[in-house]
Design a protein around this motif. Structure first.
Motif, short mmCIF file in Angstrom:
data_model
loop_
_atom_site.label_atom_id
_atom_site.label_comp_id
_atom_site.label_asym_id
_atom_site.label_seq_id
_atom_site.Cartn_x
_atom_site.Cartn_y
_atom_site.Cartn_z
N PRO A 111 73.56 62.34 18.38
CA PRO A 111 74.98 62.67 18.61
C PRO A 111 75.93 61.62 18.05
CG PRO A 111 73.96 61.86 20.63
CD PRO A 111 72.85 62.00 19.63
N ASP A 112 75.38 60.45 17.64
CA ASP A 112 76.23 59.39 17.09
C ASP A 112 76.53 59.57 15.61
OD1 ASP A 112 76.19 58.19 19.57
OD2 ASP A 112 74.42 56.98 19.11
N HIS A 113 75.90 60.55 14.97
CA HIS A 113 76.09 60.75 13.54
C HIS A 113 76.32 62.23 13.25
CE1 HIS A 113 74.77 56.63 12.83
NE2 HIS A 113 73.76 56.86 13.64
N PRO A 114 76.94 62.55 12.10
CA PRO A 114 77.14 63.96 11.75
C PRO A 114 75.81 64.69 11.67
CG PRO A 114 78.42 62.53 10.32
CD PRO A 114 77.51 61.62 11.10
N CYS A 115 75.74 65.82 12.33
CA CYS A 115 74.48 66.58 12.37
C CYS A 115 74.42 67.51 11.17
CB CYS A 115 74.38 67.36 13.68
SG CYS A 115 72.76 68.13 13.93
N GLU A 116 74.12 66.95 10.00
CA GLU A 116 74.04 67.77 8.80
C GLU A 116 72.71 68.49 8.71
OE1 GLU A 116 74.78 65.10 5.61
OE2 GLU A 116 76.90 64.76 6.15
N MET A 117 71.67 67.94 9.33
CA MET A 117 70.35 68.57 9.30
C MET A 117 69.51 68.02 10.45
SD MET A 117 67.53 68.59 6.20
CE MET A 117 67.31 66.82 6.33
N CYS A 118 68.80 68.89 11.14
CA CYS A 118 67.93 68.45 12.22
C CYS A 118 66.68 67.78 11.64
CB CYS A 118 67.52 69.64 13.09
SG CYS A 118 68.91 70.39 13.99
N GLN A 119 66.27 66.67 12.26
CA GLN A 119 65.10 65.92 11.80
C GLN A 119 63.89 66.24 12.69
OE1 GLN A 119 65.95 61.72 11.02
NE2 GLN A 119 68.13 62.16 11.29
N LYS A 120 62.70 66.19 12.08
CA LYS A 120 61.48 66.47 12.84
C LYS A 120 61.15 65.28 13.74
CE LYS A 120 59.23 69.73 9.72
NZ LYS A 120 58.01 70.03 8.92
#
Length: 324
Positions: A111-120
């Motif tokens: 949540p501290d960074h822009p969620c441009e893509m979900c990481q595994k």
């Protein structure tokens, strides 16, 4: 006489029924009129879930797939968000709230960074470590060395001791700064100044107006100024309170339309703040400077935040003090 009275009864009943139906229609008409939404008489804004009509005297409900989360004077509602392929919908879009999305199971987005893509997420911990916390939609699998009861107790004692030491140091620094402020205030005429301090990373002015000791930030040698400035936006977004981003944008001379377009970005990932800073950079071009952002924060009584940002940018190796 009695038969005549009986003949008049149906007539009286008919008149009473007409009178009752007419009254009910009038009440319904008044009720419909009272349900008509109008802007707040003081703020001139419409309630959430509506927008201001073209006549500027009425509020119109948002249509399907549209919303407004706060009182507003928008000419139209905002479009609802569509979850990405790597996300799942937590709750649908309603007139008073945007679509809520989250990463799918087994993936996360900080949540501290822009969620441009979900990481595994990691599937297991490295050898010699144990799981401390499972993978969630907002954090990866947390691992650490195994702890027994004694070591856990010792670790807790150490943490509490460190926290108490930090609190004591902060109190000492706070008292020292108050004493210094009083000392300087008495030297200038016995009164403390009520004005906010200059931007962090800049020394105070001397008593002689012709002599300036302010230090500004400059990019580190061989660093691209625009690239470093854009990279510093993360620090501004992390340090500046999110509710202040609009006031910050107005102080940077951005137009209300710029803020309106930024506001349509995803609020959860702080995208409006990033969009606002990028818009400012695009408008300023080669004239854009990190010192402008820091000085603007000081102007809107956020000099403490500006100080913290300047120190952090120097620590990260993006900027350094200008050598006079």
């Amino acid at each position: 006489m009695r038969s005549a009275a009986l003949r008049f009864c149906p007539v009286l009943l008919l008149l009473f029924a007409n009178l009752h139906l007419g009254s009910a229609a009038a009440v319904k008409k008044r009720a419909d009129k009272s349900d008509f939404l109008v802007p707040d008489p003081y703020s001139r804004k419409c309630p959430m879930g509506t927008y201001l009509a073209n006549d500027s005297v009425s509020c119109v409900p948002c249509k399907k797939d549209e919303y407004t989360e706060y009182p507003n004077d928008f000419p139209k509602c905002l479009g609802c968000r569509t979850c990405r392929e790597d996300q799942v919908q937590v709750s649908p879009c309603i007139p008073t709230r945007n679509t809520q999305c989250a990463c799918k199971n087994g993936t996360f987005c900080s949540p501290d960074h822009p969620c441009e893509m979900c990481q595994k997420c990691q599937t297991r911990c490295p050898k010699g470590q144990v799981r401390i916390a499972p993978c969630t939609q907002h954090s990866d699998l947390q691992c650490g060395p195994p702890l027994d009861d004694n070591s856990s107790f010792s670790t807790g004692v150490i943490i509490v001791t460190v926290l108490l030491a930090v609190i004591v140091v902060l109190l000492l620094v706070f008292c020292w700064r108050i004493c210094c402020c009083r000392h300087h205030g008495a030297g200038d005429g016995g009164e403390l100044s009520g004005k906010p301090s200059a931007v962090v990373g800049m020394a105070r002015r001397t008593s002689n107006p012709s002599v300036e000791t302010q230090k500004k930030l400059v990019p580190v040698p061989e660093g691209d100024p625009i690239a470093l400035l854009r990279r510093s936006f993360n620090t501004f977004v992390d340090c500046v309170p999110f509710p202040e981003w609009k006031r910050f944008g107005r102080a940077l001379d951005l137009e209300e339309n710029d803020l309106y377009l930024a506001e349509q970005q995803d609020r959860v990932s702080l995208e409006p703040f990033y969009h606002m800073l990028n818009t400012w950079l695009h408008k300023q071009g080669s004239k854009a400077s990190v010192n402008t952002l820091l000085e603007t924060l000081s102007q809107i009584s956020l000099s403490g935040v500006a100080d913290r940002i300047a120190s952090e940018l120097i620590r990260k190796g993006y900027f350094q003090y200008e050598v006079s």
